[in-house]
Design an enzyme around this catalytic site. Structure first.
Site, mmCIF file in Angstrom:
data_model
loop_
_atom_site.group_PDB
_atom_site.id
_atom_site.type_symbol
_atom_site.label_atom_id
_atom_site.label_comp_id
_atom_site.label_asym_id
_atom_site.label_seq_id
_atom_site.Cartn_x
_atom_site.Cartn_y
_atom_site.Cartn_z
ATOM 1 N N LYS A 190 0.855 -1.184 0.000
ATOM 2 C CA LYS A 190 0.000 0.000 0.000
ATOM 3 C C LYS A 190 0.888 1.230 0.000
ATOM 4 O O LYS A 190 1.697 1.422 0.894
ATOM 5 C CB LYS A 190 -0.906 -0.001 1.231
ATOM 6 C CG LYS A 190 -2.194 0.832 1.090
ATOM 7 C CD LYS A 190 -2.007 2.319 0.954
ATOM 8 C CE LYS A 190 -1.427 2.959 2.197
ATOM 9 N NZ LYS A 190 -1.363 4.472 2.050
ATOM 10 N N GLY A 241 6.151 4.892 8.819
ATOM 11 C CA GLY A 241 5.353 6.114 8.830
ATOM 12 C C GLY A 241 5.447 6.808 10.172
ATOM 13 O O GLY A 241 6.399 6.612 10.932
ATOM 14 N N ALA A 298 0.457 7.042 13.605
ATOM 15 C CA ALA A 298 -0.151 5.975 12.820
ATOM 16 C C ALA A 298 0.360 4.616 13.284
ATOM 17 O O ALA A 298 -0.388 3.631 13.314
ATOM 18 C CB ALA A 298 0.151 6.175 11.340
ATOM 19 N N GLY A 299 1.635 4.547 13.674
ATOM 20 C CA GLY A 299 2.201 3.290 14.159
ATOM 21 C C GLY A 299 1.512 2.780 15.404
ATOM 22 O O GLY A 299 1.302 1.572 15.560
ATOM 23 N N GLU A 346 8.531 0.958 11.580
ATOM 24 C CA GLU A 346 9.641 1.912 11.500
ATOM 25 C C GLU A 346 8.997 3.290 11.512
ATOM 26 O O GLU A 346 8.344 3.700 10.545
ATOM 27 C CB GLU A 346 10.459 1.679 10.234
ATOM 28 C CG GLU A 346 11.820 2.358 10.260
ATOM 29 C CD GLU A 346 11.821 3.696 9.552
ATOM 30 O OE1 GLU A 346 11.690 4.720 10.248
ATOM 31 O OE2 GLU A 346 11.961 3.724 8.327
ATOM 32 N N CYS A 394 13.036 10.667 8.170
ATOM 33 C CA CYS A 394 12.911 10.235 9.557
ATOM 34 C C CYS A 394 14.265 10.137 10.252
ATOM 35 O O CYS A 394 14.341 10.198 11.480
ATOM 36 C CB CYS A 394 12.177 8.898 9.633
ATOM 37 S SG CYS A 394 12.946 7.586 8.655
ATOM 38 N N GLU A 408 8.892 16.054 15.790
ATOM 39 C CA GLU A 408 9.417 15.853 14.448
ATOM 40 C C GLU A 408 8.780 16.858 13.490
ATOM 41 O O GLU A 408 7.571 16.833 13.265
ATOM 42 C CB GLU A 408 9.148 14.422 13.970
ATOM 43 C CG GLU A 408 9.791 14.087 12.651
ATOM 44 C CD GLU A 408 9.617 12.628 12.263
ATOM 45 O OE1 GLU A 408 10.556 12.047 11.683
ATOM 46 O OE2 GLU A 408 8.541 12.060 12.538
#
Length: 480
Positions: free
Chosen positions: A179, A231, A235-236, A253, A287, A387
């Site tokens: 995806k 991501g 969301a993780g 990750e 990242c 971030e």
């Protein structure tokens, strides 16, 4: 203009369930550069069903590892043959500067070769020597594919994120539904075309651009066995919760806020020249970017001045221009997000050394921000903790080595980092103390044979090399 009217499902281009195409805009000037079909839940159902059928019949998972390796080696060769085209597509849709997208192509080769080497040496099946010589049984330990893998990747470095997941997943014998972000429909459509040429069995791989809601539908699907996600940390956390409810295997990750520690004996000129790439790669949309610069208090202003000179020397503009170092942010909302953080830094009381929230002159039609450096930053400021994902650097003073390590670790993240020193062994000793998944010494590039991943809120599990390959397998023990 590039158009993809169909979706790549199970190795074939098929009509989407939703005929409406997404308009894709240039980050440089917001002109229309492409249109592409987007997957919906019905398309996910088709892709997962194809993956499940291919896995259950064993068309790929029972293929000998040597044959799987040969096929993935062919895929890597095709990618190498098309490296310039891939780099151009990513610059077109992401706004990543051409120097970055082209420099990244050899890295994709090294990444793939590390996985291929690991697969050649992998212990797919071994017989253990009993710990008790009198044991009446022997143990045969097998590494078998996990099943149907949902690989979900972000927009900022699409080819790297995609191959980081699909190469080891396929080497291990899994079936994969990849995806991808809607913004990357063009480059990922090209990736699908390469996979089509490789000759994988029917149903083994799908490449689907889709929105977040459809992504959640995929990772929640009952026929998905493993989730591999790159991501945001937010969301993780959601994906980890869904995986926990269904006991799916998961690797994550996630985000980072990495620190570059400049030790008192560091050559400031060399360190700042290295941070040009370590801190500002991919327009700062990375990242692993080392955006917290930790400087010894007695050399603080020297570091600040050097960073100011560096950042002001960097050309901002058209990502296809070979002289451009920093291109636009990928979307208008990302542009505004970075500008909002710059305004926040000023409100928090940090000293604006260079840059600011204004859009660079002459670039108002695109998603541009002005590269920015903040000084007099305290570790508790939001610009030092959160971030930003853009070309914004914060410089933090430290008193001694213990203080530097403490500040480097004063973050919810732990993905990457760097140490600079004239004494390499001393830098290595400091690197061992920092709680983060990857540390570079004096600007060394990240290697692909060792595991890559994060501590704390930067994720779960590891990628790259033998360790990354192993995350796509399950252990089976047979006693005889």
């Amino acid at each position: 203009m590039i158009t993809y009217e169909r979706l790549f499902i199970g190795g074939s281009w098929v009509e989407p369930s939703d005929p409406d195409l997404l308009d894709i805009a240039s980050p440089h000037d917001r002109s229309l550069i492409g249109r592409a079909a987007q997957a919906r839940p019905a398309d996910i159902d088709r892709a997962v069903a194809a993956a499940r059928a291919s896995f259950e019949t064993g068309a790929w998972r029972t293929t000998p590892p040597g044959e799987r390796i040969a096929l993935l080696r062919r895929f890597n060769a095709l990618r190498e043959e098309n490296a310039d085209r891939i780099a151009d597509l990513i610059s077109l849709e992401n706004g990543s500067a051409a120097w970055f997208t082209r420099a990244g192509q050899p890295g994709l080769t090294r990444q793939a070769n590390a996985y291929l080497k690991a697969a050649e040496e992998f212990a797919w099946e071994e017989t253990l020597v009993p710990s008790d010589p009198a044991s009446p049984v022997r143990s045969v330990v097998r590494r078998e594919p996990a099943g149907v893998v949902a690989a979900v990747i972000p927009w900022n470095s699409p080819f790297s994120s995609a191959t980081t997941k699909i190469i080891p997943a396929l080497l291990a014998g899994n079936s994969v539904v990849l995806k991808v972000s809607p913004e990357n429909s063009l480059s990922m459509g090209f990736l699908a075309g390469l996979l089509e040429r490789v000759g994988l069995p029917e149903g083994v791989v799908s490449v689907l651009p889709a929105d977040r809601e459809t992504s959640e539908y995929l990772v929640s699907h009952k026929d998905v066995d493993k989730i591999a996600f790159t991501g945001s940390t937010r969301a993780g956390r959601r994906i980890a919760a869904l995986a926990g409810e269904q006991l799916k295997r998961v690797s994550l990750e996630l985000g980072g806020k990495s620190a570059a520690v400049l030790l008192p004996d560091a050559d400031i000129g060399k360190a700042v020249a290295g941070l040009k790439f370590g801190s500002l790669l991919n327009n700062g949309e990375s990242c692993i970017a080392q955006t917290r610069i930790l400087a010894p208090r007695d050399r603080y202003e020297e570091v600040v001045a050097a960073l100011k000179e560096l950042v002001e020397s960097l050309r901002v503009g058209d990502p296809h221009d070979p002289d451009t170092f920093i291109g636009p942010m990928i979307r208008p909302d990302q542009q505004e997000r970075v500008r909002a953080y710059i305004r926040l830094g000023i409100e928090e009381g940090a000293r604006l050394v260079t840059g600011g929230p204004h859009v660079p002159q002459g670039l108002e039609k695109g998603n541009y921000v002005t590269p920015t450096v903040f000084a007099d930053v305290t570790p508790s400021m939001r610009i030092a903790q959160e971030e930003i994902f853009g070309p914004v650097l914060v410089v933090i003073a430290y008193d001694d080595e213990d203080d530097a390590v403490r500040i480097a670790d004063d973050s919810e993240y732990g993905l990457s980092g760097g140490v600079w020193s004239a004494d390499e062994e001393h830098a290595l000793a400091v690197a061992r103390r920092i709680r983060t998944g990857t540390v570079t010494v004096n600007g060394a590039p990240i290697a692909f044979d060792g595991p890559f991943g994060g501590f704390k809120a930067s994720g779960l599990g590891r990628e790259y090399g033998a360790v990354g390959l192993g995350t796509y397998t399950e252990y089976k023990t047979i006693t005889v």
